[in-house]
Enzyme design. Structure first.
Site, PDB file in Angstrom:
ATOM      1  N   SER A   1       1.221   3.489  -3.336  1.00 51.43           N
ATOM      2  CA  SER A   1       0.687   4.501  -4.260  1.00 51.43           C
ATOM      3  C   SER A   1      -0.695   4.988  -3.848  1.00 51.43           C
ATOM      4  O   SER A   1      -1.491   4.233  -3.280  1.00 51.43           O
ATOM      5  CB  SER A   1       0.591   3.924  -5.673  1.00 51.43           C
TER       6      SER A   1
ATOM      7  N   GLY B   1       0.822  -1.210   0.000  1.00 51.27           N
ATOM      8  CA  GLY B   1       0.000   0.000   0.000  1.00 51.27           C
ATOM      9  C   GLY B   1       0.854   1.256   0.000  1.00 51.27           C
ATOM     10  O   GLY B   1       0.941   1.958   1.023  1.00 51.27           O
TER      11      GLY B   1
ATOM     12  N   GLU C   1      12.745  -3.868  -4.985  1.00 46.85           N
ATOM     13  CA  GLU C   1      11.704  -4.040  -6.005  1.00 46.85           C
ATOM     14  C   GLU C   1      12.281  -3.830  -7.405  1.00 46.85           C
ATOM     15  O   GLU C   1      11.943  -4.538  -8.338  1.00 46.85           O
ATOM     16  CB  GLU C   1      10.553  -3.053  -5.751  1.00 46.85           C
TER      17      GLU C   1
HETATM   18  C1  LIG Z   1       0.533  -3.261 -12.869  1.00 50.29           C
HETATM   19  C2  LIG Z   1       0.845  -2.302 -11.759  1.00 50.29           C
HETATM   20  C3  LIG Z   1       0.987  -2.789 -10.474  1.00 50.29           C
HETATM   21  C4  LIG Z   1       1.198  -1.903  -9.414  1.00 50.29           C
HETATM   22  N1  LIG Z   1       1.238  -2.411  -8.139  1.00 50.29           N
HETATM   23  C5  LIG Z   1       1.362  -1.549  -7.108  1.00 50.29           C
HETATM   24  C6  LIG Z   1       1.271  -2.051  -5.761  1.00 50.29           C
HETATM   25  O1  LIG Z   1       1.082  -3.252  -5.521  1.00 50.29           O
HETATM   26  N2  LIG Z   1       1.370  -1.151  -4.750  1.00 50.29           N
HETATM   27  C7  LIG Z   1       1.588   0.176  -4.963  1.00 50.29           C
HETATM   28  O2  LIG Z   1       1.720   0.920  -3.996  1.00 50.29           O
HETATM   29  N3  LIG Z   1       1.658   0.691  -6.231  1.00 50.29           N
HETATM   30  C8  LIG Z   1       1.539  -0.154  -7.293  1.00 50.29           C
HETATM   31  N4  LIG Z   1       1.583   0.337  -8.594  1.00 50.29           N
HETATM   32  C9  LIG Z   1       1.665   1.784  -8.782  1.00 50.29           C
HETATM   33  C10 LIG Z   1       2.959   2.270  -9.423  1.00 50.29           C
HETATM   34  O3  LIG Z   1       4.004   2.280  -8.482  1.00 50.29           O
HETATM   35  C11 LIG Z   1       2.675   3.670  -9.976  1.00 50.29           C
HETATM   36  O4  LIG Z   1       1.733   3.518 -11.023  1.00 50.29           O
HETATM   37  C12 LIG Z   1       3.909   4.339 -10.525  1.00 50.29           C
HETATM   38  O5  LIG Z   1       4.803   4.669  -9.487  1.00 50.29           O
HETATM   39  C13 LIG Z   1       3.549   5.623 -11.315  1.00 50.29           C
HETATM   40  O6  LIG Z   1       2.751   6.459 -10.546  1.00 50.29           O
HETATM   41  P1  LIG Z   1       1.376   7.041 -11.118  1.00 50.29           P
HETATM   42  O7  LIG Z   1       0.586   5.892 -11.663  1.00 50.29           O
HETATM   43  O8  LIG Z   1       0.765   7.871 -10.069  1.00 50.29           O
HETATM   44  O9  LIG Z   1       1.770   7.918 -12.357  1.00 50.29           O
HETATM   45  P2  LIG Z   1       2.315   9.430 -12.333  1.00 50.29           P
HETATM   46  O10 LIG Z   1       3.348   9.557 -11.273  1.00 50.29           O
HETATM   47  O11 LIG Z   1       1.144  10.352 -12.275  1.00 50.29           O
HETATM   48  O12 LIG Z   1       3.019   9.536 -13.738  1.00 50.29           O
HETATM   49  C14 LIG Z   1       2.293   9.780 -14.950  1.00 50.29           C
HETATM   50  C15 LIG Z   1       3.304   9.959 -16.065  1.00 50.29           C
HETATM   51  O13 LIG Z   1       4.126  11.120 -15.801  1.00 50.29           O
HETATM   52  C16 LIG Z   1       5.503  10.746 -15.787  1.00 50.29           C
HETATM   53  N5  LIG Z   1       6.205  11.498 -14.722  1.00 50.29           N
HETATM   54  C17 LIG Z   1       5.770  11.703 -13.468  1.00 50.29           C
HETATM   55  N6  LIG Z   1       6.692  12.416 -12.767  1.00 50.29           N
HETATM   56  C18 LIG Z   1       7.736  12.629 -13.611  1.00 50.29           C
HETATM   57  C19 LIG Z   1       8.989  13.281 -13.482  1.00 50.29           C
HETATM   58  N7  LIG Z   1       9.371  13.845 -12.321  1.00 50.29           N
HETATM   59  N8  LIG Z   1       9.819  13.313 -14.558  1.00 50.29           N
HETATM   60  C20 LIG Z   1       9.447  12.730 -15.744  1.00 50.29           C
HETATM   61  N9  LIG Z   1       8.264  12.088 -15.917  1.00 50.29           N
HETATM   62  C21 LIG Z   1       7.422  12.044 -14.880  1.00 50.29           C
HETATM   63  C22 LIG Z   1       5.527   9.270 -15.478  1.00 50.29           C
HETATM   64  O14 LIG Z   1       6.713   8.648 -15.962  1.00 50.29           O
HETATM   65  C23 LIG Z   1       4.282   8.786 -16.214  1.00 50.29           C
HETATM   66  O15 LIG Z   1       4.563   8.575 -17.562  1.00 50.29           O
HETATM   67  C24 LIG Z   1       1.359  -0.513  -9.666  1.00 50.29           C
HETATM   68  C25 LIG Z   1       1.253  -0.037 -10.967  1.00 50.29           C
HETATM   69  C26 LIG Z   1       0.980  -0.909 -12.005  1.00 50.29           C
HETATM   70  C27 LIG Z   1       0.833  -0.338 -13.397  1.00 50.29           C
END
Ligand SMILES: Cc1cc2nc3c(=O)[nH]c(=O)nc-3n(C[C@H](O)[C@H](O)[C@H](O)COP(=O)(O)OP(=O)(O)OC[C@H]3O[C@@H](n4cnc5c(N)ncnc54)[C@H](O)[C@@H]3O)c2cc1C
Length: 392
Positions: free
Chosen positions: A131, A129, A246
């Protein structure tokens, strides 16, 4: 760099092969081959976890003091390579590779005694937990709050993308215990019982049709203070330790090479543009394997991991997506079938067109898009490499 295995390592590899031949039933192999998600489905994962634990090899990457078999980095690599080539199920790593090392590194004796055996026996199934909506890449901005109430915290917030939360009975979570200090300093690491009042899990269906992801809502959930790992405010450094495991806590190339080999075996020789793509992917996966081995050999020799290990998840994501795209194209029209019944190997799934491997290809392709997002997006990995490896 000498990549040849010595006599002891070859004997070890034989032991692993013998064990895998004996222990991996055709059902387990079939289940693993017909899985479209990142991890094995719970039925085969539980069975394989029990077999590995009985053999003493489940927590092969843990130190001996925590219950690991005391293998060297190269032995761990041999084990991973043999498992990949034999087609073993891929176990969910939220417990084994993420919170397990956190527990034996930062936990109290009471926490270790309580949680580590239950993690190994699969009595406890863990979800991560971290994100939240709006706090993924910018994780330190997370808003789930934990307010002290005597010897408990009252935890409220909204976690998202929580893999396999629908199967989990424990959640490790980052929560904000102090909103008045800089964001990183106000975060703590809590263990939460998913059966506690106030915990609600809502499914998120992926484009692939898989149900791996969830939202987890926490509404005034009472969590004993004794379920905090480390000190209040230490959550961010523990999370950094966990995220390193990870992103780089194993070798990616063995599974990529094994999957590419299986794809080639399913078709015989590929032709034209498909053959070129397969060869390119094979070379990229082999180069990745050399990089991973160089790092392992250096670690075995006592050196700290080289910054080049930062590249591995980034490159592995691209090769993984390339392999699944190649599979869809190679299967042609049969590669476009996308049934929503899961698991693919259960009776409820419709009869496949042409082959079971073709039936799973589109789901695997869509699911693999997530490789460049989870565990830190590729853009964020590039930023880390720019800073940590290139000094930019
Ligand atoms: C299949 C899957 C399993 C997952 N499992 C888990 C889980 O079990 N537990 C958990 O806690 N999370 C989990 N996640 C979440 C995952 O860690 C996040 O999706 C990831 O860290 C990206 O965050 P976000 O989705 O909020 O995207 P955002 O952070 O909103 O990013 C959106 C886009 O903007 C880009 N971006 C954002 N900031 C920057 C920057 N500073 N510079 C350049 N580009 C940037 C990103 O690269 C991306 O393309 C999972 C995600 C997926 C897809």
């Amino acid at each position: 760099m000498n990549l040849a295995l010595d006599d002891g390592q070859r004997a070890f590899r034989e032991d692993v092969r013998t064990f895998l031949d004996r222990s991996l039933s055709p059902e387990l192999r079939r289940g693993a081959a017909l899985t479209s998600g990142v991890f094995a489905e719970p039925d085969i994962a539980r069975e394989w976890q029990t077999i590995l634990d009985a053999q003493g090899w489940l927590v092969y990457h843990w130190p001996e003091a925590a219950g690991g078999p005391g293998w060297t980095p190269i032995q761990r690599w041999i084990f991973e390579k043999e498992c990949a080539e034999a087609g073993a199920p891929i176990l969910p790593f939220m417990g084994l590779k993420l919170v397990g090392p956190v527990l034996y590194t930062f936990g109290t004796d009471a926490q270790k005694e309580h949680y580590l055996p239950r993690l190994r026996s699969a009595e406890h199934v863990w979800a991560q937990g971290f994100s939240e909506p709006g706090s993924g890449s910018d994780l330190a901005s997370l808003r789930t709050r934990a307010v002290r109430d005597g010897d408990h915290y009252l935890v409220s917030g909204h976690k998202i993308w929580t893999t396999q939360a629908q199967h989990a009975n424990r959640l490790f979570a980052l929560v904000r215990t102090d909103p008045n200090v800089k964001p990183q300093a106000g975060i703590s690491f809590l263990l939460i019982d998913m059966a506690a009042p106030g915990v609600t899990v809502k499914p998120i269906l992926s484009a692939s049709g898989d149900h791996e992801l969830n939202e987890v809502f926490l509404d005034e959930v009472r969590v004993p203070v004794s379920e905090r790992i480390g000190e209040e405010g230490q959550g961010w450094s523990i999370a950094k330790f966990l995220l390193e495991n990870e992103r780089g806590g194993g070798s990616f190339a063995p599974q990529l090479l094994a999957d590419l080999w299986r794809l080639r075996a399913a078709f015989g020789p590929l032709k034209g543009e498909l053959a070129d793509r397969a060869t390119r992917l094979q070379l990229e996966a082999q180069a990745l394997e050399m990089t991973e081995l160089r790092t392992l050999i250096e670690i075995e020799g006592g050196a700290a991991p080289d910054p080049r290990s930062l590249f591995t998840k980034l490159v592995a994501s691209e090769v993984r997506q390339g392999i699944e795209a190649l599979a869809v194209d190679a299967f042609g029209l049969a590669g476009l079938q996308l049934p929503l019944e899961r698991p693919f190997y259960a009776d409820a799934a419709p009869s496949p067109v042409t082959s079971a491997e073709a039936q799973v290809a589109a789901a695997r392709y869509l699911n693999a898009r997530a490789w460049s997002i989870f565990g830190g997006t590729s853009e964020i990995q590039l930023s880390i490499i720019a800073k940590a490896a290139l000094g930019l």
